[in-house]
Design a protein around this motif. Structure first.
Motif, short mmCIF file in Angstrom:
data_model
loop_
_atom_site.label_atom_id
_atom_site.label_comp_id
_atom_site.label_asym_id
_atom_site.label_seq_id
_atom_site.Cartn_x
_atom_site.Cartn_y
_atom_site.Cartn_z
N TRP A 67 0.83 -1.20 0.00
CA TRP A 67 0.00 0.00 0.00
C TRP A 67 0.86 1.25 0.00
O TRP A 67 2.03 1.22 0.36
CB TRP A 67 -0.97 0.01 1.18
CG TRP A 67 -0.33 0.18 2.54
CD1 TRP A 67 0.16 -0.81 3.33
CD2 TRP A 67 -0.11 1.41 3.24
NE1 TRP A 67 0.67 -0.28 4.49
CE2 TRP A 67 0.52 1.08 4.45
CE3 TRP A 67 -0.36 2.74 2.96
CZ2 TRP A 67 0.87 2.05 5.39
CZ3 TRP A 67 -0.01 3.71 3.89
CH2 TRP A 67 0.60 3.34 5.10
N PHE A 68 0.21 2.32 -0.45
CA PHE A 68 0.86 3.63 -0.54
C PHE A 68 -0.09 4.65 0.06
O PHE A 68 -1.31 4.52 -0.05
CB PHE A 68 1.16 3.98 -2.00
CG PHE A 68 2.04 2.96 -2.67
CD1 PHE A 68 3.41 3.07 -2.63
CD2 PHE A 68 1.47 1.86 -3.29
CE1 PHE A 68 4.21 2.10 -3.23
CE2 PHE A 68 2.26 0.89 -3.89
CZ PHE A 68 3.64 1.02 -3.85
N ASP A 69 0.47 5.69 0.67
CA ASP A 69 -0.34 6.74 1.28
C ASP A 69 -1.11 7.49 0.20
O ASP A 69 -0.53 8.01 -0.75
CB ASP A 69 0.57 7.70 2.05
CG ASP A 69 -0.18 8.78 2.78
OD1 ASP A 69 -1.43 8.70 2.88
OD2 ASP A 69 0.48 9.71 3.26
N ARG A 75 -5.58 4.77 1.57
CA ARG A 75 -4.45 3.98 1.11
C ARG A 75 -4.68 3.58 -0.34
O ARG A 75 -5.82 3.31 -0.73
CB ARG A 75 -4.28 2.76 2.00
CG ARG A 75 -3.81 3.19 3.39
CD ARG A 75 -3.72 2.09 4.36
NE ARG A 75 -3.10 2.53 5.60
CZ ARG A 75 -3.72 3.21 6.56
NH1 ARG A 75 -4.98 3.55 6.43
NH2 ARG A 75 -3.08 3.54 7.67
N LEU A 76 -3.62 3.55 -1.10
CA LEU A 76 -3.68 3.16 -2.51
C LEU A 76 -3.07 1.78 -2.66
O LEU A 76 -2.02 1.50 -2.07
CB LEU A 76 -2.89 4.16 -3.37
CG LEU A 76 -3.31 5.61 -3.30
CD1 LEU A 76 -2.30 6.50 -4.02
CD2 LEU A 76 -4.70 5.80 -3.89
N ILE A 77 -3.72 0.93 -3.45
CA ILE A 77 -3.18 -0.39 -3.77
C ILE A 77 -3.25 -0.59 -5.27
O ILE A 77 -4.08 0.02 -5.95
CB ILE A 77 -3.90 -1.52 -3.00
CG1 ILE A 77 -5.40 -1.55 -3.31
CG2 ILE A 77 -3.66 -1.38 -1.50
CD1 ILE A 77 -6.14 -2.71 -2.65
N VAL A 78 -2.38 -1.45 -5.78
CA VAL A 78 -2.29 -1.71 -7.22
C VAL A 78 -2.61 -3.18 -7.48
O VAL A 78 -2.02 -4.07 -6.87
CB VAL A 78 -0.87 -1.39 -7.76
CG1 VAL A 78 -0.78 -1.67 -9.24
CG2 VAL A 78 -0.49 0.05 -7.44
N GLN A 115 -12.39 2.14 -4.18
CA GLN A 115 -12.77 2.92 -5.35
C GLN A 115 -11.68 2.77 -6.40
O GLN A 115 -10.52 3.13 -6.15
CB GLN A 115 -12.94 4.40 -4.99
CG GLN A 115 -13.24 5.27 -6.18
CD GLN A 115 -13.12 6.75 -5.87
OE1 GLN A 115 -12.64 7.15 -4.81
NE2 GLN A 115 -13.53 7.57 -6.82
N ALA A 116 -12.05 2.24 -7.56
CA ALA A 116 -11.10 2.15 -8.68
C ALA A 116 -10.92 3.55 -9.24
O ALA A 116 -11.91 4.21 -9.58
CB ALA A 116 -11.63 1.20 -9.74
N ARG A 151 -8.29 3.06 -4.43
CA ARG A 151 -8.21 3.84 -3.21
C ARG A 151 -9.08 3.16 -2.16
O ARG A 151 -10.24 2.86 -2.42
CB ARG A 151 -8.70 5.27 -3.40
CG ARG A 151 -8.69 6.08 -2.09
CD ARG A 151 -9.32 7.44 -2.23
NE ARG A 151 -8.53 8.25 -3.13
CZ ARG A 151 -9.07 8.93 -4.16
NH1 ARG A 151 -10.35 8.88 -4.40
NH2 ARG A 151 -8.29 9.65 -4.92
N LEU A 152 -8.50 2.91 -0.98
CA LEU A 152 -9.23 2.33 0.13
C LEU A 152 -9.46 3.42 1.18
O LEU A 152 -8.49 3.97 1.71
CB LEU A 152 -8.45 1.16 0.74
CG LEU A 152 -8.18 -0.02 -0.19
CD1 LEU A 152 -7.18 -0.98 0.45
CD2 LEU A 152 -9.48 -0.73 -0.53
N THR A 153 -10.71 3.71 1.44
CA THR A 153 -11.06 4.74 2.41
C THR A 153 -11.70 4.07 3.62
O THR A 153 -12.74 3.41 3.48
CB THR A 153 -12.07 5.75 1.79
OG1 THR A 153 -11.51 6.28 0.60
CG2 THR A 153 -12.39 6.86 2.77
#
Length: 155
Positions: A67-69, A75-78, A115-116, A151-153
């Motif tokens: 994950w990335f900030d 958090r952002l994931i790919v 959210q994509a 994006r994970l909120t």
């Protein structure tokens, strides 16, 4: 969340076998144990445990994910999946976005909304991700499949 078409230029994956699924799940269990025991930094990358529900099985799944900030507590994931296909967790998110949770080392799992990202939002997030981990830009160049950025909120 909706699924986009997955195509890739990398080696075509073979069919998933029971043995390969078993191996992947066992690897995930071991990695998750390590994250919980030692913290979420492995090979210089921050990991979280993504909680989903299987799209077909309905069973709870836990996947270690880099994950990335994303700012503002997100958090952002790919969904790179090794370049050749979207990972199973991505399809689980698409099928059951309301059953998503994230677990950060040392904290309890909290429900999250996936959210994509598309368009300019995705490009800004991708820039942030590749600045933090240039290897993702290298992975993306090897595939003509555009990696979904999620994006994970926390809810």
């Amino acid at each position: 969340m909706t699924s986009n078409q997955q195509t890739g230029n990398r080696k075509k994956p073979g069919p998933l076998t029971r043995a390969s699924l078993w191996f992947q799940r066992r690897t995930n269990v071991k990695t998750n144990e390590k994250i919980r025991r030692k913290g979420g930094k492995i090979m210089g990358m921050d990991l979280l445990i993504l909680h989903t529900v299987g799209r077909r099985s309905g069973q709870r799944r836990e996947s270690p994910v880099t994950w990335f900030d994303g700012g503002d507590g997100t958090r952002l994931i790919v969904a790179s999946g090794g370049g050749s296909r979207h990972p199973d967790w991505y399809f689980n998110l698409v099928a059951h976005p309301d059953k998503t949770a994230i677990e950060i080392p040392g904290e309890s799992a909290v429900p999250a909304t996936p959210q994509a990202l598309e368009g300019a939002e995705r490009e800004q997030a991708w820039q942030r991700i590749t600045e933090a981990q240039p290897r993702y830009a290298k992975y993306q160049k090897k595939s003509d499949r555009r990696y979904p950025v999620i994006r994970l909120t926390p809810r």
